[in-house]
Design a protein around this motif. Structure first.
Motif, mmCIF file in Angstrom:
data_model
loop_
_atom_site.group_PDB
_atom_site.id
_atom_site.type_symbol
_atom_site.label_atom_id
_atom_site.label_comp_id
_atom_site.label_asym_id
_atom_site.label_seq_id
_atom_site.Cartn_x
_atom_site.Cartn_y
_atom_site.Cartn_z
ATOM 1 N N SER A 19 -15.649 18.129 11.035
ATOM 2 C CA SER A 19 -16.789 17.961 11.940
ATOM 3 C C SER A 19 -18.107 17.814 11.190
ATOM 4 O O SER A 19 -18.912 16.940 11.497
ATOM 5 N N ALA A 20 -18.313 18.672 10.191
ATOM 6 C CA ALA A 20 -19.587 18.664 9.464
ATOM 7 C C ALA A 20 -19.792 17.379 8.674
ATOM 8 O O ALA A 20 -20.915 16.873 8.578
ATOM 9 N N LYS A 21 -18.730 16.848 8.102
ATOM 10 C CA LYS A 21 -18.840 15.667 7.243
ATOM 11 C C LYS A 21 -18.501 14.368 7.961
ATOM 12 O O LYS A 21 -18.682 13.288 7.393
ATOM 13 N N GLY A 22 -17.961 14.465 9.180
ATOM 14 C CA GLY A 22 -17.585 13.259 9.907
ATOM 15 C C GLY A 22 -16.426 12.529 9.247
ATOM 16 O O GLY A 22 -16.423 11.305 9.167
ATOM 17 N N ILE A 23 -15.461 13.295 8.755
ATOM 18 C CA ILE A 23 -14.312 12.720 8.057
ATOM 19 C C ILE A 23 -13.025 13.179 8.747
ATOM 20 O O ILE A 23 -13.039 14.089 9.568
ATOM 21 N N SER A 24 -11.921 12.563 8.370
ATOM 22 C CA SER A 24 -10.627 12.956 8.915
ATOM 23 C C SER A 24 -10.115 14.206 8.191
ATOM 24 O O SER A 24 -10.589 14.549 7.098
ATOM 25 N N ILE A 25 -9.142 14.862 8.792
ATOM 26 C CA ILE A 25 -8.491 15.992 8.130
ATOM 27 C C ILE A 25 -7.866 15.516 6.818
ATOM 28 O O ILE A 25 -7.957 16.195 5.791
ATOM 29 N N THR A 26 -7.266 14.324 6.840
ATOM 30 C CA THR A 26 -6.658 13.767 5.628
ATOM 31 C C THR A 26 -7.694 13.626 4.524
ATOM 32 O O THR A 26 -7.450 14.002 3.373
ATOM 33 N N LYS B 265 0.845 -1.190 0.000
ATOM 34 C CA LYS B 265 0.000 0.000 0.000
ATOM 35 C C LYS B 265 0.882 1.242 0.000
ATOM 36 O O LYS B 265 1.750 1.398 0.847
ATOM 37 N N ASP B 266 0.670 2.124 -0.997
ATOM 38 C CA ASP B 266 1.505 3.306 -1.182
ATOM 39 C C ASP B 266 0.744 4.581 -0.840
ATOM 40 O O ASP B 266 -0.458 4.671 -1.070
ATOM 41 N N PHE B 267 1.467 5.542 -0.311
ATOM 42 C CA PHE B 267 0.921 6.866 -0.121
ATOM 43 C C PHE B 267 2.074 7.844 -0.021
ATOM 44 O O PHE B 267 3.228 7.456 0.116
ATOM 45 N N THR B 268 1.773 9.118 -0.106
ATOM 46 C CA THR B 268 2.766 10.168 0.063
ATOM 47 C C THR B 268 2.419 10.940 1.316
ATOM 48 O O THR B 268 1.313 11.442 1.446
ATOM 49 N N ARG B 269 3.348 11.020 2.237
ATOM 50 C CA ARG B 269 3.147 11.784 3.468
ATOM 51 C C ARG B 269 3.638 13.203 3.208
ATOM 52 O O ARG B 269 4.736 13.400 2.682
ATOM 53 N N LEU B 270 2.811 14.183 3.549
ATOM 54 C CA LEU B 270 3.157 15.583 3.334
ATOM 55 C C LEU B 270 3.153 16.329 4.660
ATOM 56 O O LEU B 270 2.353 16.025 5.546
ATOM 57 N N SER B 271 3.986 17.308 4.730
ATOM 58 C CA SER B 271 3.963 18.241 5.851
ATOM 59 C C SER B 271 3.778 19.615 5.225
ATOM 60 O O SER B 271 4.592 20.025 4.392
ATOM 61 N N VAL B 272 2.700 20.305 5.576
ATOM 62 C CA VAL B 272 2.412 21.596 4.964
ATOM 63 C C VAL B 272 2.157 22.642 6.044
ATOM 64 O O VAL B 272 1.731 22.319 7.155
ATOM 65 N N ASN B 273 2.425 23.867 5.702
ATOM 66 C CA ASN B 273 2.115 24.994 6.577
ATOM 67 C C ASN B 273 0.876 25.680 6.024
ATOM 68 O O ASN B 273 0.832 26.026 4.841
ATOM 69 N N ILE B 274 -0.141 25.853 6.859
ATOM 70 C CA ILE B 274 -1.367 26.537 6.446
ATOM 71 C C ILE B 274 -1.679 27.625 7.463
ATOM 72 O O ILE B 274 -1.280 27.549 8.626
ATOM 73 N N ASN B 275 -2.410 28.636 7.022
ATOM 74 C CA ASN B 275 -2.770 29.704 7.950
ATOM 75 C C ASN B 275 -3.946 29.270 8.831
ATOM 76 O O ASN B 275 -4.556 28.216 8.607
ATOM 77 N N ASP B 276 -4.253 30.070 9.834
ATOM 78 C CA ASP B 276 -5.302 29.726 10.792
ATOM 79 C C ASP B 276 -6.674 29.591 10.136
ATOM 80 O O ASP B 276 -7.455 28.719 10.504
ATOM 81 N N ASP B 277 -6.979 30.438 9.143
ATOM 82 C CA ASP B 277 -8.281 30.361 8.467
ATOM 83 C C ASP B 277 -8.450 29.031 7.745
ATOM 84 O O ASP B 277 -9.513 28.425 7.781
ATOM 85 N N THR B 278 -7.391 28.581 7.077
ATOM 86 C CA THR B 278 -7.443 27.304 6.366
ATOM 87 C C THR B 278 -7.576 26.149 7.341
ATOM 88 O O THR B 278 -8.354 25.215 7.112
ATOM 89 N N ALA B 279 -6.851 26.216 8.449
ATOM 90 C CA ALA B 279 -6.942 25.172 9.474
ATOM 91 C C ALA B 279 -8.361 25.098 10.038
ATOM 92 O O ALA B 279 -8.908 24.009 10.229
ATOM 93 N N GLU B 280 -8.963 26.239 10.286
ATOM 94 C CA GLU B 280 -10.335 26.265 10.809
ATOM 95 C C GLU B 280 -11.320 25.712 9.786
ATOM 96 O O GLU B 280 -12.256 24.995 10.139
ATOM 97 N N ALA B 281 -11.126 26.031 8.514
ATOM 98 C CA ALA B 281 -12.008 25.500 7.466
ATOM 99 C C ALA B 281 -11.907 23.980 7.408
ATOM 100 O O ALA B 281 -12.926 23.291 7.288
ATOM 101 N N LEU B 282 -10.693 23.445 7.507
ATOM 102 C CA LEU B 282 -10.518 21.991 7.509
ATOM 103 C C LEU B 282 -11.196 21.359 8.721
ATOM 104 O O LEU B 282 -11.841 20.320 8.611
ATOM 105 N N LYS B 283 -11.077 21.998 9.875
ATOM 106 C CA LYS B 283 -11.717 21.473 11.085
ATOM 107 C C LYS B 283 -13.244 21.496 10.959
ATOM 108 O O LYS B 283 -13.926 20.568 11.387
ATOM 109 N N ARG B 284 -13.786 22.571 10.345
ATOM 110 C CA ARG B 284 -15.241 22.647 10.126
ATOM 111 C C ARG B 284 -15.696 21.522 9.205
ATOM 112 O O ARG B 284 -16.708 20.858 9.469
ATOM 113 N N LEU B 285 -14.972 21.295 8.108
ATOM 114 C CA LEU B 285 -15.323 20.218 7.183
ATOM 115 C C LEU B 285 -15.236 18.864 7.875
ATOM 116 O O LEU B 285 -16.094 18.002 7.681
#
Length: 84
Positions: free
Chosen positions: A39-46, A17-37
């Motif tokens: 919670s709203a969708k019941g999915i992981s950040i990934t 099983k293959d995947f690419t692990r990434l480390s990214v820097n995002i601003n606070d607004d983007t982080a909050e949008a990911l957290k909202r998604l």
């Protein structure tokens, strides 16, 4: 980007099983949008990031050179111009 093989990704041709692990820097607004998604969708950040990239890829391919996208909502049409 670094390629890793772990049992949590999609199976490649080798059966590993293959995947690419990434480390990214995002601003606070983007982080909050990911957290909202998440919670709203019941999915992981990934999964939220996967869906966001897939949607961006679709929009980019479909808009082509025009950079125009239309959204239709109850008969109302909005045109979005994507700057590239």
């Amino acid at each position: 980007m670094t390629q890793h093989a772990e049992p949590t990704g999609a199976q490649g041709e080798t059966g590993v099983k293959d995947f690419t692990r990434l480390s990214v820097n995002i601003n606070d607004d983007t982080a909050e949008a990911l957290k909202r998604l998440k919670s709203a969708k019941g999915i992981s950040i990934t999964e939220a990031v996967r869906r966001a990239v897939a949607l961006y890829d679709l929009v980019d391919r479909e808009t082509g050179d025009t950079g125009k996208l239309q959204i239709v909502d109850d008969g109302n049409v909005r045109e979005i111009l994507l700057l590239g």
